[in-house]
Write an enzyme that holds these catalytic residues in place. Structure first.
Site, PDB file in Angstrom:
ATOM      1  N   GLY A  82      42.834  16.714  55.108  1.00 56.84           N
ATOM      2  CA  GLY A  82      41.683  17.569  54.952  1.00 56.84           C
ATOM      3  C   GLY A  82      42.080  19.035  55.016  1.00 56.84           C
ATOM      4  N   TYR A  85      44.507  25.487  51.831  1.00 53.23           N
ATOM      5  CA  TYR A  85      45.933  25.818  51.793  1.00 53.23           C
ATOM      6  C   TYR A  85      46.434  26.211  53.174  1.00 53.23           C
ATOM      7  CZ  TYR A  85      46.013  25.923  46.687  1.00 53.23           C
ATOM      8  OH  TYR A  85      45.957  25.568  45.359  1.00 53.23           O
ATOM      9  N   TYR A  87      50.460  27.102  55.302  1.00 53.41           N
ATOM     10  CA  TYR A  87      51.894  27.391  55.161  1.00 53.41           C
ATOM     11  C   TYR A  87      52.666  26.694  56.269  1.00 53.41           C
ATOM     12  CZ  TYR A  87      56.284  29.905  55.890  1.00 53.41           C
ATOM     13  OH  TYR A  87      57.608  30.216  56.106  1.00 53.41           O
ATOM     14  N   GLY A 155      45.123  19.690  60.458  1.00 53.56           N
ATOM     15  CA  GLY A 155      44.701  18.985  59.256  1.00 53.56           C
ATOM     16  C   GLY A 155      45.058  17.525  59.402  1.00 53.56           C
ATOM     17  N   CYS A 184      43.876  28.405  55.142  1.00 54.66           N
ATOM     18  CA  CYS A 184      42.727  27.533  55.421  1.00 54.66           C
ATOM     19  C   CYS A 184      41.429  28.085  54.864  1.00 54.66           C
ATOM     20  CB  CYS A 184      42.595  27.273  56.922  1.00 54.66           C
ATOM     21  SG  CYS A 184      44.046  26.446  57.614  1.00 54.66           S
TER      22      CYS A 184
END
Length: 229
Positions: A82, A85, A87, A155, A184
């Site tokens: 879920g 984006y 990093y 996530g 996010c």
């Protein structure tokens, strides 16, 4: 003090507690999670908690908006977790949590809440006051200027009630690498790290503190016998 080789000696049995000291390729780690998730669900393998770091990579969750991929300077990998984006890179400690919730309580909200509390409590052991915000994904603190900033990402994915992915905490990553994305999907707040807060924390130190709190995290998942409030 325990050495890095035996940090997991006193942890609950039945779960593989794995630590990787080098950089682990993200795609390889994802493939291993996929296979392990299936094996756990089919009763062919034990559960896994895996602490590691990745080479620089951007990952896209199921809600990722390509407009938030500002500068794809690193490999971009689509995942089934879920979120949007995020990093990963050196200096950021990632914890993958593959547990069978059917053996505990089938409550995804409680699982995510328990992950948040695990990270927040561990950060507190390093005198970093962190918190969760209901309408924002991740773990938050205040940066050196006193502004709210993100220090950890969460996530997860659940398949056949077996969890995958987990959380990442910024120990000392290159914070400029987050500039290639809107982390996010939250553009109004910055990103910080333990190092940026003046906390020099080595991966082994973080792992030791995190794993010391693992039993209380697991207890938070065993809610079947709780009395209603």
């Amino acid at each position: 003090m325990k050495s890095a080789d035996n940090l997991t000696d006193d942890l609950p049995v039945g779960i593989e507690w794995r630590r990787s000291d080098g950089l682990v390729d993200y795609r390889a780690a994802m493939a291993e999670q996929e296979a392990r998730n299936t094996a756990i669900a089919e009763g062919e393998a034990g559960e896994l908690v895996w602490l590691l770091e990745h080479p620089p990579v951007y990952t896209a969750g199921t809600s990722a908006d390509v407009a938030e991929l500002v500068d794809p300077r690193f490999d971009v990998v689509t995942t089934g977790r879920g979120g949007r984006y995020t990093y990963h890179g050196p200096g950021q400690r990632v914890t993958y949590v593959l547990l069978d919730l059917a053996r505990r309580e089938k409550d995804l909200r409680n699982f995510v809440h328990a992950l948040e509390n695990w990270v927040i409590a561990t950060l507190g052991d390093f005198a970093v006051e962190a918190f969760a915000v209901p309408d924002r994904i991740g773990i938050w603190t205040r940066d050196a200027a006193g502004t709210e900033a993100k220090i950890g990402a969460i996530g997860v994915r659940v398949r056949r009630w077996v969890t995958m992915h987990g959380f990442a905490v910024n120990l000392s990553p290159d914070l400029t690498h987050f500039g290639g994305i809107v982390p996010c999907g939250i553009a109004d707040y910055g990103v910080t790290s333990m190092a940026a807060l003046g906390k020099a924390v080595a991966p082994e130190e973080w792992d030791r503190a995190l794993l010391a709190r693992a039993p209380e995290f697991l207890r938070a998942l065993d809610i079947k016998d709780r009395m209603p409030a």
